[in-house]
Motif scaffolding. Structure first.
Motif, PDB file in Angstrom:
ATOM      1  N   ILE A 129       9.072  19.271  13.803  1.00 16.18           N
ATOM      2  CA  ILE A 129       7.958  18.415  14.226  1.00 16.18           C
ATOM      3  C   ILE A 129       8.464  17.025  14.586  1.00 16.18           C
ATOM      4  O   ILE A 129       8.157  16.496  15.652  1.00 16.18           O
ATOM      5  N   THR A 168       2.312   7.868  19.647  1.00 13.08           N
ATOM      6  CA  THR A 168       1.991   8.631  18.455  1.00 13.08           C
ATOM      7  C   THR A 168       2.225   7.703  17.276  1.00 13.08           C
ATOM      8  O   THR A 168       3.202   6.957  17.262  1.00 13.08           O
ATOM      9  N   LYS A 177       5.299  10.639   1.392  1.00 17.93           N
ATOM     10  CA  LYS A 177       4.455  11.317   2.387  1.00 17.93           C
ATOM     11  C   LYS A 177       4.762  10.763   3.769  1.00 17.93           C
ATOM     12  O   LYS A 177       5.208   9.632   3.907  1.00 17.93           O
ATOM     13  N   ARG A 213       2.714  10.807   7.654  1.00 24.96           N
ATOM     14  CA  ARG A 213       1.502  11.166   8.378  1.00 24.96           C
ATOM     15  C   ARG A 213       1.799  11.002   9.870  1.00 24.96           C
ATOM     16  O   ARG A 213       2.229   9.945  10.303  1.00 24.96           O
ATOM     17  N   ASN A 235      -0.038  11.362  13.437  1.00 23.51           N
ATOM     18  CA  ASN A 235      -1.367  11.486  14.051  1.00 23.51           C
ATOM     19  C   ASN A 235      -2.397  12.031  13.068  1.00 23.51           C
ATOM     20  O   ASN A 235      -3.106  12.991  13.344  1.00 23.51           O
ATOM     21  N   ASN A 236      -2.449  11.422  11.894  1.00 23.96           N
ATOM     22  CA  ASN A 236      -3.403  11.753  10.827  1.00 23.96           C
ATOM     23  C   ASN A 236      -3.197  13.117  10.179  1.00 23.96           C
ATOM     24  O   ASN A 236      -4.027  13.552   9.402  1.00 23.96           O
ATOM     25  N   GLN A 237      -2.119  13.799  10.469  1.00 25.08           N
ATOM     26  CA  GLN A 237      -1.763  15.037   9.774  1.00 25.08           C
ATOM     27  C   GLN A 237      -0.753  14.678   8.681  1.00 25.08           C
ATOM     28  O   GLN A 237       0.333  14.190   8.980  1.00 25.08           O
ATOM     29  N   ALA A 238      -1.126  14.884   7.409  1.00 29.63           N
ATOM     30  CA  ALA A 238      -0.294  14.475   6.292  1.00 29.63           C
ATOM     31  C   ALA A 238       0.658  15.592   5.867  1.00 29.63           C
ATOM     32  O   ALA A 238       0.306  16.766   5.861  1.00 29.63           O
ATOM     33  N   TYR A 239       1.865  15.176   5.489  1.00 33.32           N
ATOM     34  CA  TYR A 239       2.886  16.079   4.959  1.00 33.32           C
ATOM     35  C   TYR A 239       3.423  15.436   3.682  1.00 33.32           C
ATOM     36  O   TYR A 239       3.943  14.314   3.726  1.00 33.32           O
ATOM     37  N   HIS A 240       3.307  16.120   2.550  1.00 31.02           N
ATOM     38  CA  HIS A 240       3.841  15.629   1.274  1.00 31.02           C
ATOM     39  C   HIS A 240       5.264  16.124   1.167  1.00 31.02           C
ATOM     40  O   HIS A 240       5.528  17.315   1.305  1.00 31.02           O
TER      41      HIS A 240
END
Length: 127
Positions: free
Chosen positions: A8, A42, A115, A117, A119-124
């Motif tokens: 990503i 982005t 964390k 983020r 584009n407002n998609q979070a990944y821990h």
């Protein structure tokens, strides 16, 4: 977290950084970046930032990241080495292991964050 985050964030390598905002009160670092296939920015936000290290390979004395090309951005579960800092008037040593690395034209930024983020998609990434 399995290392499925790199594909990503790899899409932003060779992009152009438009702006960077360090907010240590909220423990975030925000980066506006245009990837190589887009003309729109982005927003990548590193959250719960514990430390960051900026390494300048040129003779600049200031932290300048805007309008700079991003060569690579990477995440590693085990980190990118151990960094430490000590206050001049204290004997305490703060040690951290950054898990994100941004390689720029003439500098590098290492970030220890829990964390990210995009584009407002979070990944821990750390618990």
């Amino acid at each position: 977290m399995p290392n499925n985050l790199n594909p990503i964030i790899d899409s932003y390598a060779k992009g152009k950084i438009s702006a960077v905002h360090f907010n240590m009160d909220s423990e975030t670092i925000s980066i506006a970046i245009r990837d190589k296939n887009s003309t729109e920015n982005t927003e990548i936000v590193f959250e719960d930032v514990k430390a960051f290290y900026y390494i300048d390979h040129d003779t600049h004395s200031e932290l300048k990241l805007s309008d700079e090309a991003l060569n690579a951005i990477a995440y590693d579960d085990f980190g990118f080495g151990e960094f430490s800092a000590a206050a001049e008037d204290e004997d305490d040593l703060f040690v951290t292991i950054p898990n994100f690395a941004l390689n720029l034209e003439a500098s590098s930024l290492f970030i220890d964050a829990h964390k990210i983020r995009i584009n407002n998609q979070a990944y821990h990434v750390k618990f």
